[in-house]
Design a protein around this motif. Structure first.
Motif, PDB file in Angstrom:
ATOM      1  N   GLN A 142      59.578  47.096 -34.389  1.00  0.00           N
ATOM      2  CA  GLN A 142      59.914  48.182 -35.317  1.00  0.00           C
ATOM      3  C   GLN A 142      58.696  48.673 -36.089  1.00  0.00           C
ATOM      4  O   GLN A 142      58.644  49.828 -36.511  1.00  0.00           O
ATOM      5  N   ARG A 143      57.699  47.783 -36.265  1.00  0.00           N
ATOM      6  CA  ARG A 143      56.452  48.183 -36.931  1.00  0.00           C
ATOM      7  C   ARG A 143      55.475  48.825 -35.966  1.00  0.00           C
ATOM      8  O   ARG A 143      54.358  49.198 -36.352  1.00  0.00           O
ATOM      9  N   GLY A 144      55.879  48.937 -34.694  1.00  0.00           N
ATOM     10  CA  GLY A 144      55.019  49.544 -33.693  1.00  0.00           C
ATOM     11  C   GLY A 144      53.976  48.592 -33.132  1.00  0.00           C
ATOM     12  O   GLY A 144      53.021  49.025 -32.470  1.00  0.00           O
ATOM     13  N   GLU A 145      54.128  47.296 -33.394  1.00  0.00           N
ATOM     14  CA  GLU A 145      53.184  46.307 -32.885  1.00  0.00           C
ATOM     15  C   GLU A 145      53.574  45.862 -31.474  1.00  0.00           C
ATOM     16  O   GLU A 145      54.715  46.036 -31.034  1.00  0.00           O
ATOM     17  N   VAL A 146      52.620  45.259 -30.757  1.00  0.00           N
ATOM     18  CA  VAL A 146      52.885  44.685 -29.437  1.00  0.00           C
ATOM     19  C   VAL A 146      53.456  43.286 -29.657  1.00  0.00           C
ATOM     20  O   VAL A 146      52.775  42.393 -30.144  1.00  0.00           O
ATOM     21  N   ALA A 147      54.734  43.118 -29.323  1.00  0.00           N
ATOM     22  CA  ALA A 147      55.413  41.849 -29.607  1.00  0.00           C
ATOM     23  C   ALA A 147      55.226  40.820 -28.494  1.00  0.00           C
ATOM     24  O   ALA A 147      55.240  39.611 -28.741  1.00  0.00           O
ATOM     25  N   LEU A 183      61.711  41.466 -33.168  1.00  0.00           N
ATOM     26  CA  LEU A 183      62.283  42.790 -33.394  1.00  0.00           C
ATOM     27  C   LEU A 183      61.537  43.513 -34.516  1.00  0.00           C
ATOM     28  O   LEU A 183      61.245  44.712 -34.422  1.00  0.00           O
ATOM     29  N   GLU A 184      61.222  42.791 -35.575  1.00  0.00           N
ATOM     30  CA  GLU A 184      60.477  43.390 -36.685  1.00  0.00           C
ATOM     31  C   GLU A 184      59.096  43.853 -36.230  1.00  0.00           C
ATOM     32  O   GLU A 184      58.606  44.907 -36.670  1.00  0.00           O
ATOM     33  N   GLN A 185      58.447  43.085 -35.347  1.00  0.00           N
ATOM     34  CA  GLN A 185      57.145  43.505 -34.803  1.00  0.00           C
ATOM     35  C   GLN A 185      57.278  44.819 -34.048  1.00  0.00           C
ATOM     36  O   GLN A 185      56.450  45.728 -34.207  1.00  0.00           O
TER      37      GLN A 185
END
Length: 489
Positions: free
Chosen positions: A222-227, A218-220
């Protein structure tokens, strides 16, 4: 007895065997004891070395119960953020099905708990624990006996030779033993057999590790990263009955619609080679891999979990996948009812819906879990549900109280209660009589010589061998001859 509750949890398996009846009772014991308000004991099977080699994976064996106890505590402490406050005891067990790796209790399980500590008994798989139970009646020793049904035995049996006939007899055997030995039954889902005095409630949670992985994903996001960088996968014991046949059939029939799909299958089991051969026949990229721990970093980046299995009661891997923030595609089946509350659980009713949901999941993104949804998957919430379902917080939980012998002056409701108890006692007496005959036990599938622990099991568990009673010559004389002998003297 003091007002402090003493809870003994009896189960049919133990680590290092990572099966549901080994893992879930372990977490249940830890979370019931967490507050320090209850004394909790987990009672697990001890196997002799030759049986350990057949049951436990990766050639893990133990020379003593204390060595296995340390292993269990260590495994648990690596997965929770508090120190376990419960005790562990062992009962003698015997491996009786090489194919299913099933364990049977040997002797009287109730003896594991001293009478002064016998308060509440939780029987994980009460039917399995009691098919061949020969010993004290659970309800007579414990104030409250709660059974938790883990396994859809009827579904497994129906898939065997003469399955319908076997399921017919097993259905009545399960009803019989749970009625006479349990005050209440908790069924994890409606996929299990209807049993007397039962309710449906999922009292299982997920390993906290999976919730932590979900938070990181979820944090990934929220940072706009591809999780999630991988596609679809399935994990489970590699036997056909665990959903592999259904999944490969769905993929085979819809290959043209699922062009470009790649699916990774993870599992180990007796059908691994056959699953591999069937997967190779498909034009889709379906790869088969050995089984691994679902918390392994290898699985973190998969976005879609495919689970068409309908033999589970509540699928642990489905709960784990949801906790990790993945999208789950599963069949519309009673075993999945609990998961329908989560937005990332997508239910299909037919092949076309399976194809559409799978393609949509691969092209979309999972919805973030709310704090409330995350809590519902946790062992904290599962423990709250268990306490409520088992009525552990009720001051006067229902128990069988002795009634006056003269029934003529009793109200009709009490007379009926007395009559039901008499019938139940007679039924328990019949079961005790039948389960004490070795030939009958063997005829109904019990392991050889499982009525009492052998000398090796007694030695390993420190069970005293009762001394043989010395019989005097007078003890074997008929009473008629003995009375004559006394008169002449």
């Amino acid at each position: 007895m003091s007002m402090r509750q003493h809870i003994a949890i009896f189960t049919t398996a133990s680590l290092p065997w990572l099966t549901g009846t080994a893992v879930n009772p372990l977490f249940r014991a830890a979370y019931l004891a967490k507050s320090g308000e209850r004394d909790v004991t987990l009672v697990i099977p001890w196997l002799s070395l030759k049986d350990q080699e057949l049951v436990y994976p990766n050639k893990i064996t133990f020379d003593s119960p204390s060595e296995q106890e340390s292993y269990v505590y260590r495994w648990l402490e690596e997965r929770i953020d508090f120190r376990p406050k419960f005790g562990i005891k062992f009962y003698p067990g015997k491996q009786f099905s090489k194919e299913m790796r099933s364990i049977l209790p040997v002797g009287d399980l109730t003896k594991c708990i001293p009478d002064e500590e016998a308060d509440i008994a939780v029987l994980e798989e009460p039917e399995h624990l009691n098919w061949y139970h020969h010993g004290r009646k659970w309800k007579n020793k414990f104030r409250r006996v709660i059974g938790i049904v883990h396994t859809n035995y009827l579904e497994y049996v129906r898939r065997e030779k003469n399955g319908q006939l076997l399921a017919f007899f097993l259905k009545y055997a399960n009803t019989w033993v749970t009625r006479i030995y349990c005050h209440k039954i908790i069924r994890l889902s409606a996929a299990t057999q209807e049993l007397p005095r039962s309710i449906v409630c999922n009292v299982h949670g997920v390993n906290p590790k999976f919730l932590k992985i979900g938070k990181e994903k979820l944090e990934q996001l929220q940072r706009g990263e591809v999780a999630f960088t991988k596609g679809a996968y399935y994990i489970g014991k590699m036997v056909w009955s665990k959903g592999y046949r259904e999944l490969l059939n769905l993929l085979s029939k819809n290959q043209s619609k699922l062009t470009g799909l790649q699916v990774d299958l993870y599992g180990s089991g007796e059908d691994s080679d056959e699953v591999q051969r069937e997967a190779e026949k498909l034009s889709l990229a379906v790869k088969v891999h050995p089984g691994r721990d679902h918390a392994d970093p290898l699985f973190h980046d998969y976005k879609v979990f495919l689970n068409p299995s309908t033999t589970d009661v509540v699928c642990t891997t489905t709960a784990e996948a949801l906790a990790m923030g993945k999208i789950v595609i599963c069949a519309n089946h009673p075993s999945n009812d609990f998961f329908k509350q989560f937005p990332n659980c997508h239910i299909y009713n037919n092949e076309d819906e399976f194809v559409k949901l799978t393609l949509d999941a691969l092209s979309g993104q999972p919805e973030p879990l709310t704090d409330e949804q995350r809590h519902e998957l946790s062992w904290e919430a599962a423990t709250e549900r268990f306490i409520d379902a088992a009525e552990l917080n009720h001051a006067n939980v229902s128990t069988q109280k002795s009634l006056p012998p003269k029934m003529a002056f009793l109200p009709a409701s009490l007379r009926m209660s007395k009559l039901k108890k008499s019938v139940e006692d007679a039924s328990a007496y019949l079961h005790q009589s039948v389960s004490g005959i070795e030939v009958v036990r063997r005829a109904f599938g019990a392991a050889p010589k499982s009525l009492k622990p052998d000398e090796q099991l007694r030695k390993e568990l420190g069970i005293d061998i009762p001394p043989r009673k010395k019989r005097s010559i007078t003890s074997v004389l008929p009473k008629r001859l003995l009375s004559k002998k006394n008169k002449t003297s």
